[in-house]
Design an enzyme around this catalytic site. Structure first.
Site, PDB file in Angstrom:
ATOM      1  N   ARG A 170       0.839  -1.196   0.000  1.00 32.42           N
ATOM      2  CA  ARG A 170       0.000   0.000   0.000  1.00 32.42           C
ATOM      3  C   ARG A 170       0.877   1.250   0.000  1.00 32.42           C
ATOM      4  O   ARG A 170       2.041   1.207   0.394  1.00 32.42           O
ATOM      5  CB  ARG A 170      -0.913   0.021   1.225  1.00 32.42           C
ATOM      6  CG  ARG A 170      -1.864  -1.166   1.327  1.00 32.42           C
ATOM      7  CD  ARG A 170      -2.702  -1.059   2.595  1.00 32.42           C
ATOM      8  NE  ARG A 170      -3.670  -2.147   2.703  1.00 32.42           N
ATOM      9  CZ  ARG A 170      -3.456  -3.285   3.356  1.00 32.42           C
ATOM     10  NH1 ARG A 170      -2.281  -3.498   3.953  1.00 32.42           N
ATOM     11  NH2 ARG A 170      -4.397  -4.210   3.416  1.00 32.42           N
ATOM     12  N   LYS A 194      -2.585  -1.976   7.627  1.00 30.57           N
ATOM     13  CA  LYS A 194      -3.774  -1.427   8.246  1.00 30.57           C
ATOM     14  C   LYS A 194      -3.884  -1.879   9.693  1.00 30.57           C
ATOM     15  O   LYS A 194      -3.467  -2.967  10.054  1.00 30.57           O
ATOM     16  CB  LYS A 194      -5.026  -1.870   7.473  1.00 30.57           C
ATOM     17  CG  LYS A 194      -5.239  -1.128   6.154  1.00 30.57           C
ATOM     18  CD  LYS A 194      -6.578  -1.512   5.546  1.00 30.57           C
ATOM     19  CE  LYS A 194      -6.874  -0.694   4.298  1.00 30.57           C
ATOM     20  NZ  LYS A 194      -8.182  -1.047   3.702  1.00 30.57           N
ATOM     21  N   HIS A 265      -2.629   2.663  -5.807  1.00 31.73           N
ATOM     22  CA  HIS A 265      -3.357   1.477  -5.353  1.00 31.73           C
ATOM     23  C   HIS A 265      -3.579   0.497  -6.498  1.00 31.73           C
ATOM     24  O   HIS A 265      -3.595  -0.720  -6.285  1.00 31.73           O
ATOM     25  CB  HIS A 265      -4.699   1.888  -4.749  1.00 31.73           C
ATOM     26  CG  HIS A 265      -5.308   0.827  -3.887  1.00 31.73           C
ATOM     27  ND1 HIS A 265      -4.741   0.419  -2.696  1.00 31.73           N
ATOM     28  CD2 HIS A 265      -6.414   0.066  -4.052  1.00 31.73           C
ATOM     29  CE1 HIS A 265      -5.479  -0.542  -2.164  1.00 31.73           C
ATOM     30  NE2 HIS A 265      -6.498  -0.781  -2.962  1.00 31.73           N
ATOM     31  N   ARG A 268      -0.755  -1.757  -6.877  1.00 36.90           N
ATOM     32  CA  ARG A 268      -0.887  -2.881  -5.936  1.00 36.90           C
ATOM     33  C   ARG A 268      -1.731  -3.985  -6.577  1.00 36.90           C
ATOM     34  O   ARG A 268      -1.387  -5.167  -6.499  1.00 36.90           O
ATOM     35  CB  ARG A 268      -1.524  -2.365  -4.646  1.00 36.90           C
ATOM     36  CG  ARG A 268      -1.924  -3.407  -3.610  1.00 36.90           C
ATOM     37  CD  ARG A 268      -2.386  -2.669  -2.351  1.00 36.90           C
ATOM     38  NE  ARG A 268      -3.212  -3.457  -1.478  1.00 36.90           N
ATOM     39  CZ  ARG A 268      -2.768  -4.296  -0.550  1.00 36.90           C
ATOM     40  NH1 ARG A 268      -1.465  -4.473  -0.406  1.00 36.90           N
ATOM     41  NH2 ARG A 268      -3.588  -4.953   0.246  1.00 36.90           N
ATOM     42  N   HIS A 292      -4.347  -8.810   3.522  1.00 37.36           N
ATOM     43  CA  HIS A 292      -5.800  -8.743   3.615  1.00 37.36           C
ATOM     44  C   HIS A 292      -6.265  -9.440   4.888  1.00 37.36           C
ATOM     45  O   HIS A 292      -5.738 -10.489   5.258  1.00 37.36           O
ATOM     46  CB  HIS A 292      -6.457  -9.419   2.412  1.00 37.36           C
ATOM     47  CG  HIS A 292      -6.341  -8.634   1.147  1.00 37.36           C
ATOM     48  ND1 HIS A 292      -6.499  -9.188  -0.110  1.00 37.36           N
ATOM     49  CD2 HIS A 292      -6.098  -7.310   0.927  1.00 37.36           C
ATOM     50  CE1 HIS A 292      -6.345  -8.247  -1.026  1.00 37.36           C
ATOM     51  NE2 HIS A 292      -6.101  -7.113  -0.423  1.00 37.36           N
ATOM     52  N   TYR A 301      -9.095 -11.549  -7.371  1.00 35.57           N
ATOM     53  CA  TYR A 301      -8.050 -11.816  -8.357  1.00 35.57           C
ATOM     54  C   TYR A 301      -8.234 -13.162  -9.042  1.00 35.57           C
ATOM     55  O   TYR A 301      -7.697 -13.388 -10.123  1.00 35.57           O
ATOM     56  CB  TYR A 301      -6.665 -11.732  -7.690  1.00 35.57           C
ATOM     57  CG  TYR A 301      -6.392 -10.363  -7.149  1.00 35.57           C
ATOM     58  CD1 TYR A 301      -6.115  -9.298  -8.003  1.00 35.57           C
ATOM     59  CD2 TYR A 301      -6.468 -10.106  -5.790  1.00 35.57           C
ATOM     60  CE1 TYR A 301      -5.897  -8.019  -7.509  1.00 35.57           C
ATOM     61  CE2 TYR A 301      -6.257  -8.828  -5.284  1.00 35.57           C
ATOM     62  CZ  TYR A 301      -5.968  -7.792  -6.157  1.00 35.57           C
ATOM     63  OH  TYR A 301      -5.777  -6.526  -5.667  1.00 35.57           O
TER      64      TYR A 301
END
Length: 331
Positions: A170, A194, A265, A268, A292, A301
Site C-alpha cells: 500500500r 492497516k 493502489h 498494488r 488482507h 483476483y
C-alpha cells in the site's frame, strides 16, 4: 479532524469514536467516514422524532439521549436508507457504506456500551453492491512503466515503482518504510499495514537491485544521516504520500499510460494480478502477501483469468456474426 471529544456530539457518539480509534485501531480517514454517516443518521432520527423543520445539516444532536437511541427500529433504518437514495441521490456503494457504519455503531451500543438491549441492524437485509474487477496494468504495460522510470535519472523513483509492482504494498506502507526495516540477509522488509499490523514482504532480485542502487545515492547525502525513512524528499525528510502519487502520475504520463485510471493502489492490484496470472501464487498466499484481513477481499483476483478469457472470446471478429437462416427454413 478530531471528533472524539466534540461538544457537538452526544456522549455515546464520542465514546464510540474513541473505541474505534483506541480499541479497533481504525485509520483516521475510516473513522471520519463512519462519523459522517452516523451523524447524518442521528440528525435524520432527531428530525423524525422532534419535527424541528430544519435542514438535516443544521440539526443539533448534542442533546440526543440514550432514550432516543432505544426508540430506533429497523423500520427507521430502512427509511433512512431510502432517504439517502431518494433525497440525496446516494448510489449503491454509498448506501452500503452507510449501512456498514450503522452496523458498527449499533453493535458497539449493544455489545460494548450496553446502551441498547437489541441491535436493530442485525436483521437488516440489504444486497451487497457488485464489485467490479480491479484495474491493473498488463505485463507489457508494467515493463513499459519500469523502462520509463529507469530512464528518468532517479534511482529513488525507479525503486518506488519497482516495489509497488513487485511487492503489492500500500501507499502508506511504502512511505512508512525505515531503513532499519530492510533485511538484506533474508531479502525481506517489514511494513506496517492497516490497523498497525506488521507483516514481512519478501524481496525478489529486482527489488534488491533497485534498493541497493538507490541506497548508494541516499546514503551519500550527509543531510539525511539522522533520518530513519527509506524514501527521502527533496527537502531531506520522509517523502509524503502525495509526492509518491505525483511520481507515479508523472511516470505514467511519460510512459503514455495515463488516462487508464491507474493509481498507486492500482499498482498494488497490478502486482497481485501478475503474481496470480504468471506465478505460483494461490489465493491464500496472495492474502498473506497483500495483508488482507479476509480472503474474500483477495478472491477478486481469481476472477481475472475468467474475465480475460471472456474478453478474448468477445473480441473475436466472428463474435457478432449471426445466421441468416431461421428455424422456418429448416427441413
Amino acid at each position: 479532524m478530531n471528533n472524539y471529544n466534540s461538544p457537538e456530539n452526544p456522549e455515546f457518539l464520542n465514546n464510540y469514536l474513541v473505541h474505534m480509534k483506541i480499541v479497533k485501531l481504525l485509520a483516521q480517514r475510516t473513522i471520519e467516514e463512519y462519523y459522517t454517516d452516523i451523524r447524518l443518521f442521528l440528525r435524520y432520527i432527531y428530525e423524525n422524532q422532534y419535527n424541528t423543520g430544519k435542514n438535516l445539516e443544521d440539526i443539533d444532536i448534542r442533546d440526543m439521549t440514550v432514550s432516543d437511541i432505544r426508540k430506533i427500529s429497523i423500520t427507521d433504518i430502512y427509511n433512512f436508507i431510502f432517504y439517502t437514495s431518494d433525497e440525496r441521490g446516494n448510489k449503491d456503494r454509498a448506501r452500503y457504506r452507510k449501512i456498514s457504519s450503522l452496523r458498527s455503531f449499533f453493535k458497539y451500543l449493544e455489545k460494548v456500551a450496553h446502551i441498547i438491549e437489541s441491535d436493530p441492524t442485525k436483521d437488516l437485509d440489504v444486497p451487497v453492491p457488485k464489485t467490479g474487477l480491479p484495474k491493473f496494468l498488463s505485463l507489457k504495460e508494467s515493463l513499459k512503466l519500469l523502462e520509463t522510470a529507469d530512464n528518468a535519472d532517479s534511482k529513488r523513483d525507479y525503486c518506488i515503482i519497482t516495489l509497488f509492482l513487485n511487492c503489492g504494498m500500500r501507499l502508506s506502507e511504502l512511505v512508512g518504510i525505515n531503513i532499519r526495516d530492510i533485511d538484506f540477509t533474508e531479502n525481506r522488509l517489514k511494513v506496517l499495514g492497516k490497523r498497525s499490523k506488521e507483516r514481512m514482504v519478501y524481496l525478489n532480485p529486482a527489488c534488491i537491485d533497485a534498493l541497493q542502487k538507490y541506497l548508494v545515492i541516499r546514503n551519500n547525502n550527509p543531510k539525511v544521516a539522522s533520518e530513519p525513512a527509506l524514501f527521502i524528499s527533496n527537502q531531506n525528510r520522509r517523502i509524503s504520500k502525495r509526492r509518491v502519487q505525483q511520481i507515479v502520475e508523472d511516470t505514467l504520463q511519460k510512459a503514455e499510460l495515463d488516462g487508464k485510471g491507474i493509481t498507486t493502489h492500482k499498482l498494488r492490484h497490478t502486482a497481485a494480478t501478475l503474481m496470480y496470472q504468471y506465478g505460483d501464487a494461490d489465493v491464500l498466499t496472495l492474502k498473506e502477501l497483500l495483508g488482507h484481513s479476509s480472503i474474500s477481499t483477495t478472491e477478486i483476483y481469481t476472477h481475472l483469468n475468467d474475465e480475460n478469457v471472456r474478453n478474448a472470446v468477445e473480441s473475436n471478429p466472428l463474435a457478432r456474426i449471426k445466421s441468416d437462416n431461421s428455424d422456418d427454413n429448416k427441413d
